[in-house]
Design a protein around this motif. Structure first.
Motif, PDB file in Angstrom:
ATOM      1  N   ARG A   1       0.820  -1.216   0.000  1.00 23.76           N
ATOM      2  CA  ARG A   1       0.000   0.000   0.000  1.00 23.76           C
ATOM      3  C   ARG A   1       0.851   1.262   0.000  1.00 23.76           C
ATOM      4  O   ARG A   1       0.442   2.288  -0.506  1.00 23.76           O
TER       5      ARG A   1
ATOM      6  N   ARG B   1      -7.129   0.563  -5.660  1.00 22.83           N
ATOM      7  CA  ARG B   1      -6.119  -0.125  -4.851  1.00 22.83           C
ATOM      8  C   ARG B   1      -4.735   0.401  -5.231  1.00 22.83           C
ATOM      9  O   ARG B   1      -3.866   0.550  -4.386  1.00 22.83           O
TER      10      ARG B   1
ATOM     11  N   ASP C   1      -8.687  -1.733   2.351  1.00 23.83           N
ATOM     12  CA  ASP C   1      -9.837  -2.592   2.093  1.00 23.83           C
ATOM     13  C   ASP C   1     -11.139  -1.910   2.474  1.00 23.83           C
ATOM     14  O   ASP C   1     -12.136  -1.993   1.766  1.00 23.83           O
TER      15      ASP C   1
END
Ligand SMILES: Nc1ncnc2c1ncn2[C@@H]1O[C@H](COP(=O)(O)OP(=O)(O)OP(=O)(O)O)[C@@H](O)[C@H]1O
Ligand SMILES: [Mg+2]
Lengths: 269, 351
Positions: A86, B239, B245
């Motif tokens: 991420r 993403r 999420d």
């Protein structure tokens, strides 16, 4: 030259469980290795189904390669877990091949372009909107269309929205998957100029996926040619265009329209 | 006239129907528990406009009824005593929508009680009981559907988003829930509870049971939508911006399930009203004297009632307009979602 991205022997297989239990496998990438220098452009050319989009997804950390290693900015990203990915993903932005599917149809142009900043928690609401509007201007979307929903834009306009939002994060590496193919010539030139200007100013690195050799020759320092999941030829743009070694390369060059081929002289490295 | 398209028309019809039940106090002439020992099992009264002499009256009226001599359930009209029907009369006190104290009723009569849909064993007005009973039954249906959808969406979205063995496990559990013989398990459950429970306890027990039984189907539908939405390019793109999420679920994936959830809601509410009726009919529901459609029908379990007093079946008909309204809404929503999908895949060609 300092290498921003190094791809080493990556392989990607898609398993598909068959109805009768027999597992079928598709090998999309096989033993792919190459690297891109910081601040330069590599064009990736290949026929349909040769694995270009799959490679783009692997580099953007959106698919995991089955094996092999990818080093981005001196970090090996193939070993990172979801949480660490991420952090890396915003630095590598991918403009998807089909903007009709990569833009949420419920979102307005403004929401789409400010979404990356929102996700990253950068800037406050007002600044985000101003930044998004500026980006819309840069890719040539009129301000009065800022609140129009994604599904109400034409294919070319959507493609530009996709480019604008990928740029909004100022990534180190921008992957453009056939991002200019759907645009007409004048818009294509406008976006190409914007990309080159950004490269000059911010030192962006591009992986430019296309099946159009003329475009590749115009924009890229280096060209890699893919065939059936492998990189079969790679080299400086003028060398690949001038003395192609491979049958596919010759075929692709031959398929390129004569006029544009002469109009765009290969760019020196 | 305002033009209402497709599902909005159905929604309006449903809102009106619910409005009538919600304002039962106003539309019902009497308190649903008020008894009238002179008139047990009185059949629905006849409303007249023309009297025995053949004179026409603008104000509708009815004749007072009294037991026929020597009978315990046969009534006859008292032709000397015509009682006019009055509108917007002041009567029993009630709380409109549970809040505002009110005494005005849509209609009523002064000299005698009027029974448009007859009366029950205690001379309670059937119409009033049906209207008030609807409040319990419909609320049970709606809360049950809400609970079901909440559980269904939570489990379905979890299974679809996580995928893998957790998906497999949750879906096997859902199948198990669909396969269980619920009615009999319910009897077993009821056997554990004290013989008499308060109406409020019984009400929430019913909702809990309905909610726990029904989640499997919506969960499977939501799972399917989430499973395919998860792989959509726009989810991947987000993403790629570093989205978590929870952001992906909230902004991109769950909105995709909205039309499935709405359609399921429209299908589940009437189904669960019916479930409440069945449970209350079997005595597992809200007890006397609080009326609900199911408990009103419970008197049919006595054979004498079943064969002699046809108006005791009327509560069963009350659900019909609701059922039609909700099913109409469900199919209109489904159609809408279908056309929306076609428009979307056709891309920018809409304008
Ligand atoms: N999710 C997937 N599941 C199974 N097979 C896949 C998947 N994605 C790609 N493939 C297979 O991998 C191969 C390469 O596909 P890819 O999309 O990378 O090609 P491409 O070079 O981008 O083609 P195009 O120029 O048409 O976009 C194809 O044979 C395709 O069938
Ligand atoms: Mg592709």
């Amino acid at each position: 030259m300092d290498r921003l991205l190094i791809v080493e022997k990556i392989e990607k297989r898609y398993g598909r469980a068959h109805v009768l239990g027999a597992k079928q496998e598709v090998t999309a990438l096989l033993d792919v290795s190459f690297s891109i220098g910081r601040g330069s452009t590599l064009a990736l050319v290949g026929e349909s189904g040769s694995g270009k989009s799959t490679l783009a997804l692997c580099i953007a950390c959106l698919e995991r390669p089955t094996s092999g290693k990818i080093v981005f900015n001196r970090n090996e990203i193939t070993v990172l877990d979801e949480k660490q990915l991420r952090e890396v993903r915003p630095q590598i932005q991918l403009v998807f091949q089909d903007p009709a599917r990569s833009l949420n149809p419920r979102f307005s142009a403004l929401e789409l372009v400010s979404e990356p900043l929102l996700v990253q928690g950068r800037l406050d609401k007002r600044e985000r909107e101003a930044r998004a509007r500026a980006l819309l201007g840069q890719v040539g979307i009129p301000q009065e269309k800022a609140l129009q929903r994604a599904e109400e834009f034409s294919g070319g306009q959507r493609q530009r929205l996709a480019i604008a939002r990928a740029l909004s994060l100022e990534p180190k590496l921008l992957i453009l998957d056939e991002a200019l193919s759907a645009l007409d010539c004048s818009v294509q030139a406008q976006i190409a100029n914007l990309l080159m200007e950004l490269q000059g100013r911010l030192g962006l690195t591009y992986l430019f996926i296309t099946h159009d050799f003329a475009m590749a020759g115009h924009l890229a320092h280096e060209i890699a040619v893919m065939e059936q999941g492998r990189v079969v030829e790679i080299g400086a743009a003028d060398e690949v265009l001038g003395t192609p070694n491979q049958e596919v390369t010759r075929r692709l060059i031959a398929a390129m329209p004569r006029l544009t081929a002469e109009a765009h002289a290969p760019r020196a490295v | 006239m305002i033009q209402l398209s497709g599902w909005k028309r159905w929604l309006l019809a449903i809102v009106v129907l619910h409005g009538i039940v919600a304002c039962a106090g106003f539309f019902a002439p009497y308190d649903p528990t008020e008894q009238d020992r002179e008139h047990p099992y009185l059949p629905p009264m006849r409303i007249h406009l023309v009297d025995t002499q053949g004179h026409f009256h603008f104000r509708p009226f009815f004749y007072a009824e009294q037991l026929r001599v020597g009978s315990f359930d046969q009534f006859e009209e008292h032709s000397q005593q015509a009682i006019p029907l009055r509108f917007f009369v002041t009567g029993a006190r009630y709380d409109l929508l549970g809040l505002l104290p009110f005494r005005t009723h849509l209609f009523g009569a002064e000299a005698s009680r009027v029974y448009l849909l007859g009366s029950d064993a205690y001379g309670r007005d059937q119409l009033s009981r049906i209207l008030y009973g609807g409040q319990i039954s419909l609320l049970a249906g709606m809360l049950g559907a809400g609970l079901t959808l909440l559980i269904g969406v939570l489990i379905g979205a979890t299974a679809g988003y996580l995928g893998g063995w957790r998906d497999g496990l949750l879906m096997r559990v859902a199948e198990l829930f669909m396969a269980l013989p619920w009615l009999y398990l319910l009897f077993a459950l009821r056997a554990f509870l004290p013989l008499s429970v308060s109406p409020v306890q019984a009400f929430f027990l019913i909702i809990l049971v309905i909610g726990a039984v029904g989640w499997a189907r919506p969960a499977r539908l939501v799972r399917g939508v989430v499973l395919s939405a998860r792989e959509r390019d726009f989810v991947r793109a987000a993403r790629g911006f570093g989205a978590t999420d929870s952001y992906l679920l909230r902004r991109h994936i769950l909105p995709e399930t909205s039309s499935v959830i709405l359609t399921q809601a429209a299908i589940l509410v009437p189904q669960f009203v019916l479930a409440e009726m069945t449970l209350s009919f079997l005595g597992l529901g809200v007890p006397e004297p609080v009326p609900s459609w199911g408990s009103l029908l419970a008197s049919l379990q006595q054979y004498s009632v079943l064969v002699s007093y046809w108006w005791m079946y009327l509560p069963a008909l009350a659900i019909v307009p609701f059922f039609l309204g909700y099913l109409g809404l469900a199919s209109a929503l489904q159609q809408d979602a279908g056309t929306e999908k076609i428009v979307r895949t056709a891309g920018g060609s809409r304008w």
